[in-house]
Design an enzyme around this catalytic site. Sequence first.
Site, PDB file in Angstrom:
ATOM      1  N   CYS A 158       0.818  -1.211   0.000  1.00 41.11           N
ATOM      2  CA  CYS A 158       0.000   0.000   0.000  1.00 41.11           C
ATOM      3  C   CYS A 158       0.854   1.264   0.000  1.00 41.11           C
ATOM      4  O   CYS A 158       0.459   2.281  -0.564  1.00 41.11           O
ATOM      5  CB  CYS A 158      -0.914   0.024   1.227  1.00 41.11           C
ATOM      6  SG  CYS A 158      -2.125  -1.295   1.289  1.00 41.11           S
ATOM      7  N   HIS A 209      18.198  -0.094   4.040  1.00 41.32           N
ATOM      8  CA  HIS A 209      16.818   0.273   3.742  1.00 41.32           C
ATOM      9  C   HIS A 209      15.902  -0.944   3.842  1.00 41.32           C
ATOM     10  O   HIS A 209      14.845  -0.890   4.497  1.00 41.32           O
ATOM     11  CB  HIS A 209      16.733   0.881   2.343  1.00 41.32           C
ATOM     12  CG  HIS A 209      15.336   1.214   1.918  1.00 41.32           C
ATOM     13  ND1 HIS A 209      14.649   2.321   2.385  1.00 41.32           N
ATOM     14  CD2 HIS A 209      14.469   0.565   1.081  1.00 41.32           C
ATOM     15  CE1 HIS A 209      13.432   2.344   1.859  1.00 41.32           C
ATOM     16  NE2 HIS A 209      13.298   1.287   1.070  1.00 41.32           N
TER      17      HIS A 209
END
Length: 441
Positions: A50, A98
Site C-alpha cells: 500500500c 533500507h
Amino acid sequence: MRLQVVGLSHRTAPIELRECVDFARGGIDAALKALSVRGAAQESVILSTCNRAEVYAIIESDTATETIGRFFSEYHQLDHRETAEHLYTLNGGEAARHLFRVAAGLDSLVVGEPQILGQVKSAYTVASDLQLTGSILNRLFHSSFAVGKRVRSETGLGEGAVSVSYAAIALAKKIFGKLSGLGVLILGAGEMAKLTAIHLKAQQVRQMTIASRTLKAAEGLAARLDAEAVPWAALDRALMSADIVVTATGATEPVLTGPQVEAVMRQRRNRPLFIIDIAVPRDVDAAVGEIEQVFLYNVDDLQAVVQENLSRRSSEIGRAESIVSEEVERFAAWRRSRGAVPTVVALRQRFEQIRRAELQRLESKLGALTPEARASVDEVTRLIVEKLLLAPTAQLKALPDQETQIAYTEAVNRLFELRDDTPLTPADEALDTERPNRTRS
C-alpha cells in the site's frame, strides 16, 4: 556487481501516485517477467505494498539504474517526468539498510506494524520461484527476515497491535472518545478489513456490519466476529445506520462516490458520518470529503497517529536501529568475504594438487599397503591440508575492508603462483558457507 534499490514510498510520493504505481495489481510475477526482459538486472525482487513500490536488483552498469527507473513509468503507462521526481535510488550498504528497516517495520507509515515482514517474504518468494534471485539477493532477503524477527523478539516495537488498522481505530477514538454504542460498517472482507474489525470489536461497538462484493466472504468474517453480513446491493441501507465506515476493499475504482454518499446523507438528515479509507487504491472518492457532516480520512491522514506512536516508542526505535546496524555490518562482512573466495579456492586447489602429486610420487612405497591403509593415508594427508588452510581461509574472508582484502589476496596469489581464473566447482562454492540459498541460473 552492485546491489541497488529503486523505488518510491509514502515518504516520497503522494497517495495518488502510489495508487498508479501498484505492481501487485497486475501480479508481481508479471511485473518481474517484464523487468527481466529489459535485461537491466542479474537478480531482481519487486516489493509492492500500500505504501511502497520498490525494485531490489543486482546490476553491473549505471545504465541499468535508468532502465529500472523508467520501468516504473513505462510499465504503468505514466509520464516518466512525473514519476522520476518521486523515485529514490540506494546502493550497496544503504540499500541493505533500507530493506532491513522496511522488514523491521521502521520505515512503515505506522512504525512497528507487523504485516510488512510477511509482505517482504512474499515478494522474495515470488522472485525466487521465478529463479530471478541469486546468491546476493538470497542472502540479503534472508538477512532481512532475521532482522524483522530480532526486532520483534528483542524490542517492544511491535507491541500494542501497531498497524494501519489500529491507527484507524485510534483516529476514530480521537473523534468520538469511546466507541461503545456506535454502529460500524466495514467494507471488504480481506486481511486489513479483518484486522480493523477485530480492533473495533474490542472497543465494544454497538453494532458491526460487514459488506463485501462476495457475500460468502462477508458472512465468513461476520460469523467470526458476531457481526451482521449484508449483500453489496444493500450498501446504501447499511450506510444509513452507520456512525463509522471503514473501507478496505481490493477494488481498483472508488466504491463510495460523491453523489452516492450525498444521497445517503440527505436521508440521514446530516447526522455525522466518519469514514476511514485505508485501501490503496482509495475506496472513497475524494469528493466525499467535501460533503457537509462527512469526515473522510485516508492512509496519508494517519500520519498524526504515526507521530504519536513515534514519540511513545523512541527508546524502542533506537534499539531496533541498532539491530539493523548490526545486521548491515554482518551482511557487509559477508559481501567482503565473497571477494576472497576465488583466491581461497585457488589456494585449496594448489594444495590439493601438491598432495595428490606427492602421493603419486610415493606410489611405489605405498603399493604394499592394504586398501584400508592406503585409504587412511589419503584421509590423513587430506586432513593435514585442511588444517593448514583453516586459518588463512578464515583470515582472508574476515579482512575488515575491500582495500586490505585486495592487497592480501594479491599477495597470496603471487606467493603461491595461483591463477585467478580457476573455475569454481560445486564443492568450491560451498566455501561460501553463510549463503542461505544456492544461486540458481
